[in-house]
Design an enzyme around this catalytic site. Sequence first.
Site, PDB file in Angstrom:
ATOM      1  N   ASP A 122      17.371  43.722  42.356  1.00 21.65           N
ATOM      2  CA  ASP A 122      17.432  43.653  43.832  1.00 21.65           C
ATOM      3  C   ASP A 122      16.000  43.591  44.393  1.00 21.65           C
ATOM      4  O   ASP A 122      15.159  44.398  44.011  1.00 21.65           O
ATOM      5  CB  ASP A 122      18.156  44.888  44.383  1.00 21.65           C
ATOM      6  CG  ASP A 122      19.594  44.953  43.884  1.00 21.65           C
ATOM      7  OD1 ASP A 122      20.230  43.890  43.773  1.00 21.65           O
ATOM      8  OD2 ASP A 122      20.079  46.060  43.586  1.00 21.65           O
ATOM      9  N   LYS A 126      11.931  44.809  52.319  1.00 20.57           N
ATOM     10  CA  LYS A 126      11.124  45.563  53.293  1.00 20.57           C
ATOM     11  C   LYS A 126      10.066  46.396  52.575  1.00 20.57           C
ATOM     12  O   LYS A 126      10.362  47.031  51.553  1.00 20.57           O
ATOM     13  CB  LYS A 126      12.025  46.483  54.126  1.00 20.57           C
ATOM     14  CG  LYS A 126      12.939  45.700  55.040  1.00 20.57           C
ATOM     15  CD  LYS A 126      13.774  46.595  55.894  1.00 20.57           C
ATOM     16  CE  LYS A 126      14.738  45.744  56.706  1.00 20.57           C
ATOM     17  NZ  LYS A 126      15.985  46.420  56.998  1.00 20.57           N
ATOM     18  N   ASP A 158      14.656  34.784  40.481  1.00 24.32           N
ATOM     19  CA  ASP A 158      14.343  33.538  41.203  1.00 24.32           C
ATOM     20  C   ASP A 158      13.586  33.873  42.489  1.00 24.32           C
ATOM     21  O   ASP A 158      13.271  32.976  43.261  1.00 24.32           O
ATOM     22  CB  ASP A 158      15.632  32.775  41.576  1.00 24.32           C
ATOM     23  CG  ASP A 158      16.433  33.518  42.626  1.00 24.32           C
ATOM     24  OD1 ASP A 158      16.546  34.762  42.517  1.00 24.32           O
ATOM     25  OD2 ASP A 158      16.927  32.885  43.571  1.00 24.32           O
ATOM     26  N   THR A 197      21.931  34.867  32.802  1.00 20.60           N
ATOM     27  CA  THR A 197      22.699  35.923  33.456  1.00 20.60           C
ATOM     28  C   THR A 197      23.595  35.260  34.514  1.00 20.60           C
ATOM     29  O   THR A 197      23.426  34.074  34.821  1.00 20.60           O
ATOM     30  CB  THR A 197      21.766  36.946  34.144  1.00 20.60           C
ATOM     31  OG1 THR A 197      21.304  36.415  35.381  1.00 20.60           O
ATOM     32  CG2 THR A 197      20.566  37.286  33.272  1.00 20.60           C
ATOM     33  N   TYR A 199      23.514  35.794  37.745  1.00 19.14           N
ATOM     34  CA  TYR A 199      22.658  35.390  38.872  1.00 19.14           C
ATOM     35  C   TYR A 199      21.804  34.183  38.514  1.00 19.14           C
ATOM     36  O   TYR A 199      21.548  33.332  39.353  1.00 19.14           O
ATOM     37  CB  TYR A 199      21.775  36.570  39.312  1.00 19.14           C
ATOM     38  CG  TYR A 199      22.448  37.445  40.333  1.00 19.14           C
ATOM     39  CD1 TYR A 199      23.622  38.129  40.018  1.00 19.14           C
ATOM     40  CD2 TYR A 199      21.931  37.590  41.608  1.00 19.14           C
ATOM     41  CE1 TYR A 199      24.249  38.931  40.953  1.00 19.14           C
ATOM     42  CE2 TYR A 199      22.555  38.392  42.555  1.00 19.14           C
ATOM     43  CZ  TYR A 199      23.711  39.062  42.219  1.00 19.14           C
ATOM     44  OH  TYR A 199      24.339  39.856  43.159  1.00 19.14           O
TER      45      TYR A 199
END
Length: 217
Positions: A122, A126, A158, A197, A199
């Site tokens: 992830d 921020k 990515d 994977t 993702y």
Amino acid sequence: MRLRHIPGSEDFVANSHYVLSNPEQYKGAFSEKLFGNTNPLHIEIGMGKGQFIFEMAKRNPEINYIGIERYDSVLLKAIQRRKKQEPELTLTNLFYISIDARLLADVFAPEEIGKIYLNFSDPWPKKRQANRRLSSPVFLKIYKEILAKDAFLEMKTDNQDLFSYSLESLEECHWQILANTRDLHHDPVLNEGNVMTEYEEKFSSKGNPICKFIAKP
Ligand code: SAM
């Protein structure tokens, strides 16, 4: 990752043969006590639905694998998928732990791990959330403790910003970057034997180049 809580996932995970309910009991002796051998131990942190680590375990029976995932709703999906692909329970070198990566040093002894994979972690874009990134100095400190001498950390993403941040974070913590690319799928050396994977399949099919580094403390 967008997450929908699945009712009953905690019980499902707690009762799964694949998930270690009390992983601390194996600390310092995972390979011997859990897998019954002396093979190297590799972990993926944030394994999601588990496609990568399942395929790695199939391809490399001489390596012991543990998938780490903090959300039971996600782990449930990985287990359901694995059951479909492996109805006869033939893979003996892959287990899962339901835990936040912040607690890894409670579960693994110093120098116990032969390799850590971070796949499409992830990004936490921020700035005030930077410490949650799995490649932040907070986590690198934990990885350094549990990685064996000359063991590697490998990361794929990515997300260009996360990749740049991760390389800076490695330098700040004096890790050695052994290889890196911002276009893995066109890098004949680093892409050899690459296991995709979920993702990675999704984002590379949209045309996003995939970044990868290999580093050691
Ligand atoms: N690795 C998979 C892939 O490449 O398809 C899944 C990527 S998904 C974006 C990131 C996963 O990491 C999520 O399932 C999330 O729950 C897990 N994760 C994020 N932070 C974590 C932490 N601190 N400890 C354990 N798992 C974490």
